[in-house]
Design an enzyme around this catalytic site. Structure first.
Site, mmCIF file in Angstrom:
data_model
loop_
_atom_site.group_PDB
_atom_site.id
_atom_site.type_symbol
_atom_site.label_atom_id
_atom_site.label_comp_id
_atom_site.label_asym_id
_atom_site.label_seq_id
_atom_site.Cartn_x
_atom_site.Cartn_y
_atom_site.Cartn_z
ATOM 1 N N LYS A 206 -7.057 -2.027 -8.717
ATOM 2 C CA LYS A 206 -7.011 -0.756 -7.988
ATOM 3 C C LYS A 206 -6.840 0.415 -8.966
ATOM 4 O O LYS A 206 -7.463 1.472 -8.800
ATOM 5 C CB LYS A 206 -5.857 -0.783 -6.965
ATOM 6 C CG LYS A 206 -6.136 -1.746 -5.803
ATOM 7 C CD LYS A 206 -4.928 -2.006 -4.905
ATOM 8 C CE LYS A 206 -5.289 -3.080 -3.872
ATOM 9 N NZ LYS A 206 -4.167 -3.451 -2.976
ATOM 10 N N GLN B 12 2.134 -2.985 -1.745
ATOM 11 C CA GLN B 12 1.404 -4.230 -1.994
ATOM 12 C C GLN B 12 2.145 -5.404 -1.345
ATOM 13 O O GLN B 12 3.359 -5.526 -1.474
ATOM 14 C CB GLN B 12 1.263 -4.433 -3.513
ATOM 15 C CG GLN B 12 0.307 -5.531 -3.919
ATOM 16 C CD GLN B 12 -1.153 -5.230 -3.575
ATOM 17 O OE1 GLN B 12 -1.594 -4.087 -3.602
ATOM 18 N NE2 GLN B 12 -1.900 -6.265 -3.241
ATOM 19 N N ASP C 14 -3.978 1.679 3.640
ATOM 20 C CA ASP C 14 -4.215 0.243 3.876
ATOM 21 C C ASP C 14 -4.604 -0.005 5.342
ATOM 22 O O ASP C 14 -5.087 -1.086 5.673
ATOM 23 C CB ASP C 14 -2.932 -0.554 3.584
ATOM 24 C CG ASP C 14 -3.025 -1.366 2.301
ATOM 25 O OD1 ASP C 14 -4.144 -1.697 1.885
ATOM 26 O OD2 ASP C 14 -1.960 -1.673 1.736
HETATM 27 N N1 GUN Z 1 -2.069 -8.161 -0.474
HETATM 28 C C1 GUN Z 1 -3.251 -8.813 -0.355
HETATM 29 N N2 GUN Z 1 -4.206 -7.973 0.097
HETATM 30 C C2 GUN Z 1 -3.621 -6.775 0.276
HETATM 31 C C3 GUN Z 1 -4.097 -5.498 0.710
HETATM 32 O O1 GUN Z 1 -5.266 -5.298 1.059
HETATM 33 N N3 GUN Z 1 -3.171 -4.499 0.727
HETATM 34 C C4 GUN Z 1 -1.881 -4.697 0.384
HETATM 35 N N4 GUN Z 1 -1.056 -3.661 0.456
HETATM 36 N N5 GUN Z 1 -1.409 -5.858 -0.032
HETATM 37 C C5 GUN Z 1 -2.285 -6.888 -0.085
#
Ligand code: GUN
Length: 274
Positions: free
Chosen positions: A50, A92, A113
């Site tokens: 990211k 996350q 998200d």
């Molecule tokens: N953990 C696995 N996939 C994701 C996601 O798309 N967003 C977040 N915040 N955590 C994750």
């Protein structure tokens, strides 16, 4: 038949170029805060991807890395502070036990998200809102690989809150117009559903959930799985699927880059709305 691979990396880069265009017309760069609690290695690797994408497109990403011992009130006060300053905030997952409820303290307008109950509710209502990144990425990947879901029978395997359930809603909403069957790990005779599908999306989190003998010839297969095994990273579908599918997403390099691209896209949208 040997399936054509759908290049998620290339399609994600196309989206990034479109975002660079949009950001170049903005007065300031969008800001995104990513909160990580603890040391989950998969989280660390996702956040790295990211950060790199944010740097490519021109989003100011700040990584807040908190210790495993972080309390609910400490996490909550960070979120409340960031609610005042950021265009986008994500926490996350997975979080250490007892912290999940803090997710709901993110301002829904900054919930890039798309996990907040407000945004999930908007999705159910078919109203505008921030959409979860992986489901939005799957839909975008289908359109951009020449697979308009309208009128197709799409079988989604997996009922998670972050992929399967929202994806089934996105695909069946007015304007997208797929006919959706939502299956899961406890569906009896899974092959009777997958065998009828024009498009199969597998998001269960288990290798070999769907194999070639469960599919009709020419099906399009989107593999959302990311499973770390002794033989490396594998998806949720068996390797023989490429013998019957017309198109298939690789793991890695399929859905993963699309999730990241949609996070960048949500952040730009959020910044443009303020
Ligand atoms: N953990 C696995 N996939 C994701 C996601 O798309 N967003 C977040 N915040 N955590 C994750």
């Amino acid at each position: 038949m040997s399936a054509e691979l759908i290049d998620g990396k290339k399609i994600a880069l196309d989206i990034e170029f479109e975002l660079i265009e949009k950001i170049s017309k903005m007065d300031s760069k969008p800001s995104l805060s990513v909160i990580q609690v603890g040391e989950d290695p998969a989280s660390t690797s996702y956040i790295r991807a990211k950060s790199k994408a944010a740097e490519r497109v021109g989003i100011n990403l700040t990584h807040h890395h908190l210790p495993e011992s972080t309390t609910k009130s400490e996490l909550s006060s960070l979120v409340n502070k960031l609610n005042e300053s950021e265009d986008g905030i994500i926490i996350q997952l997975p979080l250490p036990e007892g912290l999940d409820s803090v997710l709901n303290e993110i301002n829904p307008e900054k919930d890039v998200d798309g996990f907040h109950p407000f945004n999930l509710g908007k999705l159910v209502q078919g109203e505008p809102g921030l959409r979860p990144c992986t489901p939005a990425g799957v839909v975008e990947l289908l359109y951009r690989s020449g697979n308009d879901p309208s009128g197709k029978h799409v079988v989604v395997v997996g009922r998670s809150t972050i992929v399967g359930k929202p994806l089934s809603l996105l695909l069946s909403q007015k304007g997208v117009d797929a006919t959706v069957t939502l299956c899961h790990s406890r569906t009896p005779n899974l092959e009777s559903f997958t065998g009828d599908a024009d498009i199969v999306v597998v998001a269960v989190g288990w290798p070999d959930t769907v194999s070639a003998n469960m599919l009709k010839s020419g099906v399009v297969v989107i593999d959302v799985g990311v499973n770390r095994t002794d033989s490396g990273l594998v998806g949720d579908v068996s390797s023989d699927v490429k013998e019957v599918a017309s198109q298939l997403t690789p793991v890695p390099g399929g859905v993963g880059p699309m999730t990241v691209a949609m996070l960048m896209s949500n952040t730009v949208d959020s910044a443009l709305k303020k």
